[in-house]
Design an enzyme around this catalytic site. Structure first.
Site, mmCIF file in Angstrom:
data_model
loop_
_atom_site.group_PDB
_atom_site.id
_atom_site.type_symbol
_atom_site.label_atom_id
_atom_site.label_comp_id
_atom_site.label_asym_id
_atom_site.label_seq_id
_atom_site.Cartn_x
_atom_site.Cartn_y
_atom_site.Cartn_z
ATOM 1 N N THR A 15 102.705 -31.095 9.605
ATOM 2 C CA THR A 15 102.530 -29.577 10.012
ATOM 3 C C THR A 15 103.466 -28.934 11.114
ATOM 4 O O THR A 15 104.346 -27.666 11.211
ATOM 5 C CB THR A 15 101.166 -29.253 9.936
ATOM 6 O OG1 THR A 15 100.572 -30.165 8.919
ATOM 7 C CG2 THR A 15 100.788 -27.825 10.071
ATOM 8 N N ASP A 59 106.788 -35.851 6.362
ATOM 9 C CA ASP A 59 105.305 -35.351 6.005
ATOM 10 C C ASP A 59 105.138 -36.669 7.001
ATOM 11 O O ASP A 59 104.762 -38.372 6.820
ATOM 12 C CB ASP A 59 104.656 -35.317 5.085
ATOM 13 C CG ASP A 59 103.651 -34.428 5.125
ATOM 14 O OD1 ASP A 59 102.964 -33.655 4.515
ATOM 15 O OD2 ASP A 59 102.328 -36.180 5.081
ATOM 16 N N SER A 61 102.062 -38.753 5.787
ATOM 17 C CA SER A 61 101.669 -39.342 5.022
ATOM 18 C C SER A 61 102.356 -40.889 4.558
ATOM 19 O O SER A 61 102.731 -41.603 4.379
ATOM 20 C CB SER A 61 101.744 -38.665 4.057
ATOM 21 O OG SER A 61 100.374 -37.450 4.139
ATOM 22 N N THR A 91 99.610 -35.279 11.503
ATOM 23 C CA THR A 91 97.580 -35.620 12.363
ATOM 24 C C THR A 91 97.702 -36.545 11.227
ATOM 25 O O THR A 91 96.696 -37.672 11.772
ATOM 26 C CB THR A 91 96.951 -34.236 12.482
ATOM 27 O OG1 THR A 91 97.251 -33.585 10.870
ATOM 28 C CG2 THR A 91 97.215 -33.423 12.954
ATOM 29 N N ASP A 92 97.394 -36.535 10.164
ATOM 30 C CA ASP A 92 96.919 -37.351 8.591
ATOM 31 C C ASP A 92 97.093 -38.973 10.014
ATOM 32 O O ASP A 92 96.389 -39.878 9.452
ATOM 33 C CB ASP A 92 97.659 -37.175 7.656
ATOM 34 C CG ASP A 92 97.780 -36.068 7.092
ATOM 35 O OD1 ASP A 92 96.976 -35.334 7.298
ATOM 36 O OD2 ASP A 92 98.315 -35.570 5.679
ATOM 37 N N GLN A 278 81.674 -49.532 10.261
ATOM 38 C CA GLN A 278 82.769 -48.068 9.492
ATOM 39 C C GLN A 278 81.724 -47.033 10.240
ATOM 40 O O GLN A 278 82.327 -45.607 10.070
ATOM 41 C CB GLN A 278 81.707 -48.127 7.959
ATOM 42 C CG GLN A 278 82.552 -49.121 6.808
ATOM 43 C CD GLN A 278 81.898 -49.163 5.581
ATOM 44 O OE1 GLN A 278 81.344 -48.182 5.260
ATOM 45 N NE2 GLN A 278 81.944 -50.167 5.060
ATOM 46 N N CYS A 279 81.101 -47.142 11.266
ATOM 47 C CA CYS A 279 80.453 -46.466 11.859
ATOM 48 C C CYS A 279 81.346 -45.793 12.809
ATOM 49 O O CYS A 279 82.636 -46.500 13.684
ATOM 50 C CB CYS A 279 79.178 -46.754 12.702
ATOM 51 S SG CYS A 279 78.390 -47.547 12.157
HETATM 52 N N1 ASP Z 1 100.283 -33.570 6.081
HETATM 53 C C1 ASP Z 1 100.981 -33.803 7.762
HETATM 54 C C2 ASP Z 1 101.428 -34.703 8.081
HETATM 55 O O1 ASP Z 1 100.219 -35.190 8.613
HETATM 56 C C3 ASP Z 1 99.352 -32.790 8.138
HETATM 57 C C4 ASP Z 1 99.628 -32.048 9.626
HETATM 58 O O2 ASP Z 1 100.949 -32.635 9.862
HETATM 59 O O3 ASP Z 1 99.158 -32.248 10.418
HETATM 60 O O4 ASP Z 1 102.770 -34.973 8.557
#
Ligand code: ASP
Length: 343
Positions: A15, A59, A61, A91-92, A278-279
């Site tokens: 992002t 991205d 992901s 961030t993902d 999972q906690c």
């Molecule tokens: N989908 C974005 C990524 O992880 C989200 C982000 O950067 O916050 O590349």
């Protein structure tokens, strides 16, 4: 901050450097040609900053183990020319990448700070500006001539986390990351307050790059009502070497014989099963606190202690990539190699 710091900013996508595609109305990465155009105040920082793009921009992901190896290699190849590294990353999957880097870069003695943002740099209220500036300042910081934070970290909002302890848990707030089982390494306000007692020390050994990761692992998250078929579909995966079993509470699982026998069969087949809770908060596997976890131990499931799932993925792929046999993988899952577990 040292006047002589040289920092390499590695832009991978995410992002932070995205803009709107007018046709699709979706955010897509764009080339980060000149960091000073977006952040003119960087000229005020007392560090020499260079930028490299890791193409293709993605991205996060789309992150893969192959991407982790390329990134680790880029840091390794530039290691002697810089005092610290700032990786701009989506961030993902940032917590997975941070965990992978800490294993691939053995004996790291310089800061590698991953950061990103919830809003792109081109947006007025972006959180990216502060995140980059503070990350660069932390990466350049020295104490007694040595790097202040010689480890892989995630910087977000006002906090510096150990990379292999952090996880993303919010897609809306600017404080998107947390680390429930390990204290923050630094907090940023008017001053940057370093939590020295929890920061790793510089080592005399030279940096060693690892480049192999074995992807033959799986994550199986337990839930009440999980069927035999669902479990078997995971354990029957061809080539499977290890499974992260996401359990309840302090590492508990259903005690029904039918359930336990599926796990036991998998262990006997040579699949390493690691118990990860999972906690998030206070999330450590305490084998034997309840009978339900004792059964898992009895059949050979190993404790992941308070490891995050992200770090467990990276640790297993790294061990298997290194060619460790099952006994070694099981043994080393219980040892803290890069500060990823509390033992
Ligand atoms: N989908 C974005 C990524 O992880 C989200 C982000 O950067 O916050 O590349």
């Amino acid at each position: 901050m040292s006047l002589n710091s040289k920092i390499l900013v590695i832009y991978t996508g995410g992002t932070i450097g995205m803009m709107m595609n007018k046709e699709t109305n979706a955010l897509e990465p764009f080339p980060f040609e000149d960091i000073y155009v977006h952040l003119p105040m960087l000229r005020l920082v007392n560090a020499e900053i260079s930028v490299k793009e890791m193409l293709p921009l993605i991205d996060s992901s789309d992150t893969t183990p192959e991407f982790w190896v390329r990134l680790a290699t880029l840091i390794y190849d530039n290691y002697n020319d810089y005092d610290g590294f700032v990786v701009l990353h989506g961030t993902d999957t940032m917590a997975y990448t941070a965990s992978a880097l800490c294993f691939l870069l053995e004996n790291l003695s310089k800061p590698v700070i991953l950061t990103g943002s919830q809003l792109p740099l081109g947006v007025m209220r972006t959180d990216g500006r502060e995140n980059i500036l503070n990350s660069i300042e932390i990466a350049a910081a020295k104490k007694d001539g040595k790097p202040r934070v010689p480890e892989v970290c995630i910087y977000f909002e006002d906090s510096l986390f150990r990379g292999n302890r952090a996880y993303k848990d919010n897609a809306e707030h600017f404080n998107a990351f947390h680390s429930a089982n390990y204290p923050k390494l630094a907090e940023v306000g008017v001053h940057i307050k370093y939590n020295d007692a929890f920061i790793r020390s510089v080592t005399d050994h030279s940096l060693k790059l690892h480049t192999k990761m074995d992807v033959n692992i799986a994550i199986l998250k337990l839930y009440p009502g999980i069927t035999k078929q669902a479990m078997q579909s995971v354990f029957n995966t061809e080539g499977l070497r290890a499974v992260i079993l996401e359990t309840f509470g302090s590492g508990n699982a259903p005690s029904k014989a039918e359930f336990i026998s599926i796990l036991e069969e998998a262990v006997n087949k040579g699949i390493v099963i690691v118990n990860v809770t999972q906690c998030k908060g206070g999330g450590t596997v305490e084998v034997g606190r309840y009978g339900a976890s004792l059964l898992l131990k009895k059949i050979g499931v190993v404790s992941g202690h308070d490891i995050t799932t992200e770090a467990a993925v990276a640790k297993l792929m790294y061990f298997l990539g290194e060619g460790f046999n099952n006994a070694e993988v099981k043994r080393y899952m219980g040892i803290s190699l890069r500060g990823e577990i509390t033992v």
